[in-house]
Write an enzyme that holds these catalytic residues in place. Structure first.
Site, PDB file in Angstrom:
ATOM      1  CG  ASP A 102      -2.426 -24.390  13.173  1.00 40.50           C
ATOM      2  OD1 ASP A 102      -2.662 -24.646  11.985  1.00 40.50           O
ATOM      3  OD2 ASP A 102      -1.407 -24.770  13.780  1.00 40.50           O
TER       4      ASP A 102
HETATM    5  N1  URA Z   1       2.707 -23.244  11.920  1.00 38.08           N
HETATM    6  C1  URA Z   1       1.816 -23.842  12.728  1.00 38.08           C
HETATM    7  O1  URA Z   1       2.080 -24.893  13.300  1.00 38.08           O
HETATM    8  N2  URA Z   1       0.623 -23.246  12.909  1.00 38.08           N
HETATM    9  C2  URA Z   1       0.270 -22.091  12.335  1.00 38.08           C
HETATM   10  O2  URA Z   1      -0.839 -21.595  12.542  1.00 38.08           O
HETATM   11  C3  URA Z   1       1.209 -21.476  11.495  1.00 38.08           C
HETATM   12  C4  URA Z   1       2.423 -22.063  11.295  1.00 38.08           C
END
Ligand code: URA
Length: 236
Positions: A102
């Site tokens: 993310d």
């Molecule tokens: N899980 C999440 O919520 N975000 C990420 O970036 C990776 C795994």
């Protein structure tokens, strides 16, 4: 493959632009002898403006992703490609992220132009553990580890339960998770399912490969030993 095509594939320019680079004598061999567009390819012996070429196709790299960068080629904001040499965005075959983090997640991001390798890393069959460290808005309840390990947690909007995941408590509001799959916003949604909220998320490791001392925002190419470590999972 002709040298001109190889350089265009590495992102040095369009074929026409690269052809001009040859005309201008900017492409030489290691001894400074001018090379020509249709000379045979000897990657390690080629220099552009006196510099060795970028790595050939088959490139795998690790990036220590900072917060605020998107794993996308198109997002109007900051993107992970902004942290690499600009040529890397123009390569053919394309350099892709291996899965995604993310925008506000930090940590180990792999990128490669090797489609088979990418598939092998993300495939659930490889069972590569992905390790996350989460900082939470509220105190842990105490039942999260059992819930995540149960193999029966169903995330909102999904019809298949999550695979069992391991959670270790690092503090009242800090936890380490080991996942063997990668669903959309998985860690954030897992904690949301327990009534909590992730305020910071970091991935220090995939398989047996960790960030080591790579500073945030920096990258490095991976060699055969790194790849061996990646797939030598052992205990996460
Ligand atoms: N899980 C999440 O919520 N975000 C990420 O970036 C990776 C795994």
């Amino acid at each position: 493959m002709k040298l001109v095509k190889h350089l265009a594939n590495l992102g040095y320019g369009s074929r026409k632009e690269v052809a001009w680079m040859f005309r201008e004598g900017r492409v030489t061999d290691a001894n400074g002898e001018v090379l020509y567009a249709d000379d045979p390819l000897d990657h390690d012996n080629v220099r552009v403006d006196g510099e060795p070429l970028d790595p050939p196709p088959g490139l795998v790299l690790m990036l220590h992703k900072p917060a605020g960068y998107t794993c996308s080629t198109r997002d109007p904001g900051r993107i992970v490609y902004d942290l690499l040499p600009p040529r890397f965005r123009l390569r053919n075959p394309v350099l892709s992220t291996v899965g995604r983090l993310d925008r506000d997640t930090t940590g180990l991001l792999l990128m490669t132009d090797d489609g088979q390798l990418l598939h092998r890393i993300v495939s659930p069959k490889s069972k590569l553990p992905k390790v996350y460290e989460a900082e939470l808005a509220g105190d842990l309840r105490g039942d999260e580890a059992a819930l995540f390990a149960s193999g029966s947690l169903l995330l909102e909007g999904e019809s298949t339960p999550l695979l069992p995941a391991r959670m270790d408590v690092l503090g009242p509001r800090r936890a380490r998770l080991v996942l063997h799959e990668g669903r959309y916003h998985q860690v954030r949604r897992m904690f949301a399912a327990t009534g909590n909220r992730v305020v910071a998320l970091h991935r220090p490791r995939i398989g047996g490969l960790d960030l080591g001392d790579l500073p945030e925002g920096q990258w490095r190419p991976l060699g055969p030993e790194d790849l061996q470590r990646l797939f030598a999972t052992g205990d996460a």
